[in-house]
Enzyme design. Structure first.
Site, PDB file in Angstrom:
ATOM      1  N   ASP A  60      21.445 -13.198 -43.715  1.00  0.00           N
ATOM      2  CA  ASP A  60      20.424 -12.603 -44.587  1.00  0.00           C
ATOM      3  C   ASP A  60      19.562 -13.689 -45.213  1.00  0.00           C
ATOM      4  O   ASP A  60      20.054 -14.732 -45.646  1.00  0.00           O
ATOM      5  CB  ASP A  60      21.115 -11.775 -45.676  1.00  0.00           C
ATOM      6  CG  ASP A  60      20.181 -10.767 -46.318  1.00  0.00           C
ATOM      7  OD1 ASP A  60      20.411  -9.565 -46.182  1.00  0.00           O
ATOM      8  OD2 ASP A  60      19.209 -11.198 -46.982  1.00  0.00           O
ATOM      9  N   ILE A  96      15.816 -14.082 -39.852  1.00  0.00           N
ATOM     10  CA  ILE A  96      15.898 -13.636 -38.445  1.00  0.00           C
ATOM     11  C   ILE A  96      14.694 -14.103 -37.619  1.00  0.00           C
ATOM     12  O   ILE A  96      14.717 -14.027 -36.392  1.00  0.00           O
ATOM     13  CB  ILE A  96      16.072 -12.092 -38.291  1.00  0.00           C
ATOM     14  CG1 ILE A  96      14.905 -11.315 -38.903  1.00  0.00           C
ATOM     15  CG2 ILE A  96      17.411 -11.637 -38.871  1.00  0.00           C
ATOM     16  CD1 ILE A  96      14.830  -9.855 -38.441  1.00  0.00           C
ATOM     17  N   ALA A  98      14.966  -6.202 -42.575  1.00  0.00           N
ATOM     18  CA  ALA A  98      13.591  -5.697 -42.487  1.00  0.00           C
ATOM     19  C   ALA A  98      12.950  -5.744 -43.856  1.00  0.00           C
ATOM     20  O   ALA A  98      13.634  -5.804 -44.874  1.00  0.00           O
ATOM     21  CB  ALA A  98      13.581  -4.254 -41.976  1.00  0.00           C
ATOM     22  N   GLU A  99      11.633  -5.737 -43.855  1.00  0.00           N
ATOM     23  CA  GLU A  99      10.896  -5.347 -45.057  1.00  0.00           C
ATOM     24  C   GLU A  99      10.862  -3.825 -44.996  1.00  0.00           C
ATOM     25  O   GLU A  99      10.563  -3.250 -43.937  1.00  0.00           O
ATOM     26  CB  GLU A  99       9.483  -5.932 -45.042  1.00  0.00           C
ATOM     27  CG  GLU A  99       9.443  -7.439 -45.224  1.00  0.00           C
ATOM     28  CD  GLU A  99       9.895  -7.888 -46.607  1.00  0.00           C
ATOM     29  OE1 GLU A  99       9.832  -7.064 -47.548  1.00  0.00           O
ATOM     30  OE2 GLU A  99      10.313  -9.045 -46.753  1.00  0.00           O
ATOM     31  N   THR A 113      14.139   4.145 -38.287  1.00  0.00           N
ATOM     32  CA  THR A 113      13.823   5.117 -39.334  1.00  0.00           C
ATOM     33  C   THR A 113      13.134   6.355 -38.757  1.00  0.00           C
ATOM     34  O   THR A 113      12.418   6.259 -37.748  1.00  0.00           O
ATOM     35  CB  THR A 113      12.899   4.448 -40.381  1.00  0.00           C
ATOM     36  OG1 THR A 113      12.355   5.451 -41.234  1.00  0.00           O
ATOM     37  CG2 THR A 113      11.740   3.697 -39.733  1.00  0.00           C
ATOM     38  N   ASP A 114      13.307   7.477 -39.461  1.00  0.00           N
ATOM     39  CA  ASP A 114      12.596   8.696 -39.044  1.00  0.00           C
ATOM     40  C   ASP A 114      11.085   8.544 -39.216  1.00  0.00           C
ATOM     41  O   ASP A 114      10.307   9.344 -38.684  1.00  0.00           O
ATOM     42  CB  ASP A 114      13.112   9.927 -39.815  1.00  0.00           C
ATOM     43  CG  ASP A 114      13.008   9.835 -41.334  1.00  0.00           C
ATOM     44  OD1 ASP A 114      12.466   8.834 -41.845  1.00  0.00           O
ATOM     45  OD2 ASP A 114      13.477  10.777 -42.008  1.00  0.00           O
ATOM     46  N   GLU A 115      10.651   7.518 -39.973  1.00  0.00           N
ATOM     47  CA  GLU A 115       9.215   7.361 -40.222  1.00  0.00           C
ATOM     48  C   GLU A 115       8.435   7.000 -38.962  1.00  0.00           C
ATOM     49  O   GLU A 115       7.213   7.132 -38.940  1.00  0.00           O
ATOM     50  CB  GLU A 115       8.971   6.299 -41.304  1.00  0.00           C
ATOM     51  CG  GLU A 115       9.620   6.682 -42.614  1.00  0.00           C
ATOM     52  CD  GLU A 115       8.985   6.048 -43.836  1.00  0.00           C
ATOM     53  OE1 GLU A 115       7.929   5.398 -43.714  1.00  0.00           O
ATOM     54  OE2 GLU A 115       9.551   6.221 -44.925  1.00  0.00           O
ATOM     55  N   TYR A 124       4.470  -0.238 -42.561  1.00  0.00           N
ATOM     56  CA  TYR A 124       5.937  -0.293 -42.439  1.00  0.00           C
ATOM     57  C   TYR A 124       6.399   0.462 -41.193  1.00  0.00           C
ATOM     58  O   TYR A 124       7.109  -0.096 -40.342  1.00  0.00           O
ATOM     59  CB  TYR A 124       6.605   0.293 -43.692  1.00  0.00           C
ATOM     60  CG  TYR A 124       8.070   0.630 -43.475  1.00  0.00           C
ATOM     61  CD1 TYR A 124       9.011  -0.373 -43.258  1.00  0.00           C
ATOM     62  CD2 TYR A 124       8.511   1.964 -43.447  1.00  0.00           C
ATOM     63  CE1 TYR A 124      10.349  -0.069 -43.034  1.00  0.00           C
ATOM     64  CE2 TYR A 124       9.850   2.273 -43.227  1.00  0.00           C
ATOM     65  CZ  TYR A 124      10.761   1.254 -43.019  1.00  0.00           C
ATOM     66  OH  TYR A 124      12.083   1.554 -42.778  1.00  0.00           O
ATOM     67  N   LYS A 151       8.196  -0.879 -37.693  1.00  0.00           N
ATOM     68  CA  LYS A 151       9.508  -0.408 -37.227  1.00  0.00           C
ATOM     69  C   LYS A 151       9.388   0.179 -35.815  1.00  0.00           C
ATOM     70  O   LYS A 151      10.269  -0.025 -34.973  1.00  0.00           O
ATOM     71  CB  LYS A 151      10.088   0.632 -38.185  1.00  0.00           C
ATOM     72  CG  LYS A 151      10.484   0.100 -39.549  1.00  0.00           C
ATOM     73  CD  LYS A 151      11.607  -0.931 -39.508  1.00  0.00           C
ATOM     74  CE  LYS A 151      12.948  -0.347 -39.128  1.00  0.00           C
ATOM     75  NZ  LYS A 151      14.022  -1.392 -39.197  1.00  0.00           N
ATOM     76  N   ARG A 183      11.582  15.113 -47.936  1.00  0.00           N
ATOM     77  CA  ARG A 183      12.394  14.045 -47.355  1.00  0.00           C
ATOM     78  C   ARG A 183      13.809  14.565 -47.139  1.00  0.00           C
ATOM     79  O   ARG A 183      14.270  15.458 -47.847  1.00  0.00           O
ATOM     80  CB  ARG A 183      12.453  12.825 -48.299  1.00  0.00           C
ATOM     81  CG  ARG A 183      11.112  12.126 -48.534  1.00  0.00           C
ATOM     82  CD  ARG A 183      10.622  11.442 -47.278  1.00  0.00           C
ATOM     83  NE  ARG A 183       9.402  10.658 -47.462  1.00  0.00           N
ATOM     84  CZ  ARG A 183       8.165  11.121 -47.289  1.00  0.00           C
ATOM     85  NH1 ARG A 183       7.978  12.386 -46.938  1.00  0.00           N
ATOM     86  NH2 ARG A 183       7.121  10.314 -47.432  1.00  0.00           N
ATOM     87  N   ASP A 217      -1.731   9.817 -55.498  1.00  0.00           N
ATOM     88  CA  ASP A 217      -0.866   9.825 -54.318  1.00  0.00           C
ATOM     89  C   ASP A 217      -0.861   8.464 -53.614  1.00  0.00           C
ATOM     90  O   ASP A 217      -1.788   7.662 -53.767  1.00  0.00           O
ATOM     91  CB  ASP A 217      -1.348  10.914 -53.349  1.00  0.00           C
ATOM     92  CG  ASP A 217      -0.211  11.482 -52.524  1.00  0.00           C
ATOM     93  OD1 ASP A 217       0.906  10.935 -52.591  1.00  0.00           O
ATOM     94  OD2 ASP A 217      -0.441  12.466 -51.806  1.00  0.00           O
ATOM     95  N   GLY A 253      -2.245   7.689 -47.346  1.00  0.00           N
ATOM     96  CA  GLY A 253      -1.619   8.015 -46.051  1.00  0.00           C
ATOM     97  C   GLY A 253      -0.217   8.585 -46.193  1.00  0.00           C
ATOM     98  O   GLY A 253       0.578   8.543 -45.242  1.00  0.00           O
ATOM     99  N   HIS A 254       0.094   9.149 -47.353  1.00  0.00           N
ATOM    100  CA  HIS A 254       1.449   9.629 -47.656  1.00  0.00           C
ATOM    101  C   HIS A 254       1.916  10.670 -46.633  1.00  0.00           C
ATOM    102  O   HIS A 254       1.309  11.735 -46.505  1.00  0.00           O
ATOM    103  CB  HIS A 254       1.427  10.256 -49.057  1.00  0.00           C
ATOM    104  CG  HIS A 254       2.763  10.480 -49.659  1.00  0.00           C
ATOM    105  ND1 HIS A 254       2.927  10.831 -50.970  1.00  0.00           N
ATOM    106  CD2 HIS A 254       4.012  10.404 -49.143  1.00  0.00           C
ATOM    107  CE1 HIS A 254       4.210  10.976 -51.243  1.00  0.00           C
ATOM    108  NE2 HIS A 254       4.887  10.713 -50.133  1.00  0.00           N
TER     109      HIS A 254
END
Ligand code: NAD
Ligand code: DAU
Length: 338
Positions: free
Chosen positions: A34, A61, A84-85, A126-128, A150, A154, A214, A272, A275-276
């Site tokens: 890390d 890494i 990751a970030e 991630t699901d994102e 982000y 990913k 979420r 907001d 791009g939420h």
């Protein structure tokens, strides 16, 4: 699976994975690798500091020589990459470090995995990467439509992993997890942020109309799912990993306030997130076919999480009182009240 390199093991999910594995097995060695960014915290690993099956290596890494040295020194046969970030709001402010770590860093690890001939390279995703899903549920073969720096980083990492399976036969697996909650989560993410602000009677900055959805998953369930994929998953395959049940942010917020006995007047609507993503929703039938099941539904997960932050004030107060945290908070939230 004997010597596992856990990159990003000083962060939230990584450290929970270390605790999960060392608590369950006595025939694996865990080598945490890390960089200790703002999100890495040695206190997350304090409970295992004296465990003979645990070693810590401080490294980046993106530094191939450091990664190779750790691979060689510890005879690594399995890599699980959590490094990751990870915070969407920070990726909107400073995307460069996300591309560097989440894409280039993944490439460096894949090269090391290939060079040292590991039994398994597992990527924590991630699901994102599916982007917002207004109807239905994402399956593992769905098109990737990431919408933030982000999630785009990913997605890039995922595609590199799959390319190393296809091109070089590297035994890669990927899990795409939903929003984790639980012990040791840095209080920039909404659940620990709202719990700790509420404890201090500070406003809870709720983005937009609060109707975004979420899938809040307890981190221990996520760790159990990763373990199942390491043992039973098929190389080259992707597994969604969440509860399969979504909750709106306003419901999550009111649940936290109710558990802490705090008034809803603490909710502060703010502008907001650009791009939420409105909704993420996963089809989790593929990982369930490996025998994994969710143990913590939303109510149990949030209850256990609130309890942990109430009982571990020292841990989060140290972070929240630091200059770096305060500067980030001011940058992200000042002038957003509506
Ligand atoms: P985190 O931000 O709490 O921790 C990240 C860790 O990675 C930290 O210990 C940090 O020091 C380390 N790190 C960052 N850059 C590094 C580098 N270049 N080299 C070595 N170490 C580095 O993250 P988290 O929330 O625990 O997420 C872990 C992984 O799970 C990430 O890959 C993230 O994309 C993924 N994920 C997170 C969630 C979630 O809800 N938190 C959900 C799904 C997937
Ligand atoms: O879905 C998995 C992802 O979950 C992970 O890949 C990411 O690493 C992790 O950070 C998380 O991303 P989100 O953007 O969904 O999490 P966050 O906690 O930042 O926000 C959750 C929801 O709460 C989201 O709809 C935005 C909202 N929110 C967030 C913050 C920080 C607020 O309303 N107010 C806030 O102050």
């Amino acid at each position: 699976m004997k010597n596992i390199l856990v990159t990003g093991g000083a962060g939230f999910i990584g450290s929970n994975f270390v605790h999960y594995m060392l608590g369950r097995y006595d025939d694996v060695n865990i080598i945490v690798f890390d960089k200790l960014t703002y999100a890495g915290n040695m206190e997350n690993l304090a409970p295992v500091a004296d465990n003979p099956h645990y070693t810590f290596v401080h490294g980046d890494i993106c530094d191939a020589a450091a990664v190779d040295a750790a691979m060689q020194a510890h005879d690594i046969d399995t890599i699980v990459n959590f490094a990751a970030e990870t915070h969407v709001d920070r990726s909107l402010m400073e995307p460069g470090s996300f591309i560097q770590t989440d894409v280039y860093g993944t490439f460096v690890l894949l090269e090391a995995a290939k060079k040292f001939g590991v039994e398994r390279y597992h990527q924590i995703s991630t699901d994102e990467v599916y982007g917002e899903v207004m109807e239905g549920r994402s399956t593992e073969t769905d098109r990737l439509e990431p919408r933030s720096p982000y999630s785009a980083s990913k997605a890039g990492g995922d595609l590199l992993c799959l390319s190393y399976f296809t091109s070089f036969g590297l035994p890669v697996t990927i899990t795409r997890g939903s929003n984790n909650i639980g012990p040791y989560q840095y209080p920039e993410k909404v659940v620990p942020l709202f719990i700790t602000n509420a404890i201090d009677d500070k406003p809870l900055p709720l983005y937009g109309d609060g109707l975004q959805m979420r899938d809040y998953q307890y981190v221990q369930d996520h760790c159990a799912g990763i373990d199942v994929v390491l043992r039973k998953g098929t190389p080259g395959e992707i597994y969604n990993l969440g509860t399969g049940v979504e909750t709106t942010n306003i419901t999550m917020t009111k649940t936290i306030l109710k558990m802490l006995g705090k008034p809803e007047s603490l909710i502060q609507p703010v502008t907001d997130r650009p791009g939420h993503d409105r909704r993420y929703a996963l089809d989790v039938s593929k990982i369930e076919s490996l025998g994994w099941r969710t143990e913590f539904d939303f109510d149990r997960a949030i209850e256990a999480t609130v309890k942990w932050y109430v009982e571990n004030e020292d841990w989060w107060r140290k972070i929240k009182s630091g200059a770096a945290y305060e500067a980030y908070y001011a940058r992200n939230y000042t002038g957003r009240e509506v």
